[in-house]
Design an enzyme around this catalytic site. Sequence first.
Site, PDB file in Angstrom:
ATOM      1  N   ASP A   1       0.304  -2.127   3.231  1.00  0.00           N
ATOM      2  CA  ASP A   1      -1.020  -2.660   2.959  1.00  0.00           C
ATOM      3  C   ASP A   1      -1.883  -1.494   2.498  1.00  0.00           C
ATOM      4  O   ASP A   1      -1.582  -0.325   2.769  1.00  0.00           O
ATOM      5  CB  ASP A   1      -1.600  -3.330   4.210  1.00  0.00           C
ATOM      6  N   TRP A   2      -2.957  -1.805   1.793  1.00  0.00           N
ATOM      7  CA  TRP A   2      -3.767  -0.771   1.157  1.00  0.00           C
ATOM      8  C   TRP A   2      -4.490   0.060   2.229  1.00  0.00           C
ATOM      9  O   TRP A   2      -5.376  -0.430   2.916  1.00  0.00           O
ATOM     10  CB  TRP A   2      -4.749  -1.423   0.197  1.00  0.00           C
TER      11      TRP A   2
END
Length: 740
Positions: free
Chosen positions: A262-263
């Site tokens: 995930d970012w």
Amino acid sequence: MKNFLVSLAFVAVLPLSAQQKPVYLDESRPVEERVEDALSRLTLKEKIALVHAQSKFSSAGVPRLGIPDFWMTDGPHGIRPEVLWDEWDQAGWTNDSCVAFPALTCLAATWNPEMSLLYGKSIGEEARYRNKTVLLGPGVNIYRTPLNGRNFEYMGEDPYLASRMVVPYIEGVQQNGVAACVKHFALNNHEVNRHTTNVIVDDRALYEIYLPAFKAAVQEGKAWAIMGSYNLYKGQHCCHNQYLLNNILKGEWGFDGVVVSDWGGVHDTDQAITNGLDMEFGSWTNGLSSGASNAYDNYYLAMPYLQRIQEGKVGTEELDDKVKRILRLAFRTTMNTSRPWGAMLSPEHYEAARRIGEEGIVLLQNEGGLLPINLDRAKKIVVVGENAIKMMTVGGGSSSLKVQRELSPLDGIRQRVGNRAEVVYVRGYVGDASGEYNGVITGQDLKDDRTPEELIAEAKTEAADADYVIFIGGLNKSNNQDCEDTDREGLGLPYGQDAVIQALAEVNSNLIVVNISGNAVAMPWVKEVPAIVQDWYLGSEAGSSLAAVLMGDVNPSGRLPFTFPVKLEDNSAHALGEYTGERSDSVIDIKYNEGIFVGYRWADKQKKVKPLFAFGHGLSYTTFEYGKPVADAETMSVDGELTVKVTVKNTGNREGQEVVQLYIADKKSSLPRPLKELKGFKKIKLAPGETQEVSFVIDKESLSFFDDVKHSWIAEPGKFEAIIAASAVDVKGTVAFELK
């Protein structure tokens, strides 16, 4: 010598097709041969470039070998507008609008795998047309608490329902040559402190409740990508977690795709190397602390990884495994020359959005048959509430969209009613009047400076002489509601909506409440309102889907994918803990004390407390009659099967769909088990007077629980019941049988 030169000249003028292709470019060769060949041609620096981002939403390919860049896109409900290379700001394109499909809670509420396949196919076509490699969705995190701001992106509280609904979605997306990236793996069940929550959960709950949908996505859906979650498990962040990624995902389940962070979910180079991460995105480095020329060189799997290899601190075994997975992704997507071209903003996509919305809307209550609205006797219809006009495709976090169009509930009603009745709109309440998220602007001016008392007075005046009053409220996608990185502050409706509903009920008995949300809400007025509709974030065709159900053009057939409690304390995460809405910069432990007793599994245990609306609940404009269920045997062996059949008849005067649900009860077990668990469902369409036989096949998997001591699934011999039901509390019949 002359003959040799002639031969060389002859080869030089041969067309490319006649020259031998490298193995990695030969699509007639097995994928694994192509992967190994491509791997052998890569330099160390090219390998490193593959495993981390080069921009906000892309990672590098290998131009020298003709391997394209990899482009990711949010989200699960529509294709996100383009942003700048290095920034979150909008890129300013004029051709990146999309069709917004209903939120995944609505899809789950259809209880229809065919709708899931249609959804995946449609959104996959839009992603392909925009030349995306990976669609960052769907999400299948389990609904543990109604406060979770991101529940609207997921598929409800039951692992079996989520498993059956996620598989067709993946298949639909990936038939377009676009990878579905199933998220967020795992245990990301609330948003506050999502980066700092260390989840403590027993293995039974992990394997029985929180992992099955991911397992189905991998082993049945054949997902090409999985996204790690922000939180921690066993003290390790889930984007580089030995237990979840290496032991379970890639070990026990045999996942051969890529694990995408995930970012901003990566925190440690050494763990990112060894603990199962393949592609790093969104790390919040400034690119300067190590003298790097840009932020991406400074990612955990960029220069720090290269330096460790060059210094002999780590080998390249893990790197080669990561690269093989990325190459496999390329051959499945951008380097698949026969993948379709996709489509964008097509009439078929709007039609799909409308149909999914219609099937997902849930009729919760309909006292006296108030719905559907009878336009033959309606002269005045009053619509009240901000959610009747507010755009819901903008906001909510990474799933925020830039749509080509969005039909509001009010406009949908007005279009459907036409000139057959007067449709009057009044505001009723003021919620969030803003209309911008991440640079996408709705263009709506929702500002209203009147006091709540003035707004309620106006609503009462207009409602008093109306034939129907439709209140359209609920939540929205602002902070502390249905929104990423925030959780709700309570179960109640915001903005004083309860007072508006109470006031309307006092002046008009033909009151319909439409709740737009991705979460359960408290309804203290439930006994005073004859008709209640659970609407969802329905996307571009929100107004047409809702109007079709309210006017009776469509017979509602949605069923709740999660339990509506009366009050927050009726939910097991809040009855037993743990949950906190207080933010913490340091890592905090959150223990799932409820174990496997999530949702209806917990509600079933309560003798004095009943849910407001049960899991699986949903009404129709027709009625159904169930026959007595029968089994084809009284016993079954561990390796055998048993079939349960039941007849269902439409006893009403219009066509409708019923969701027949199968639950299994283990009457005596060596470990605590829920009173019953969903193990099958079928959605059937019946004409008036029509009868259909529905059958379910029960096997070992239907009867098994996870033994955390033996670390294996166990089906214990003994007595069981097959329960046929229309919801978790509406049992139609039972059949006893024994596992020998």
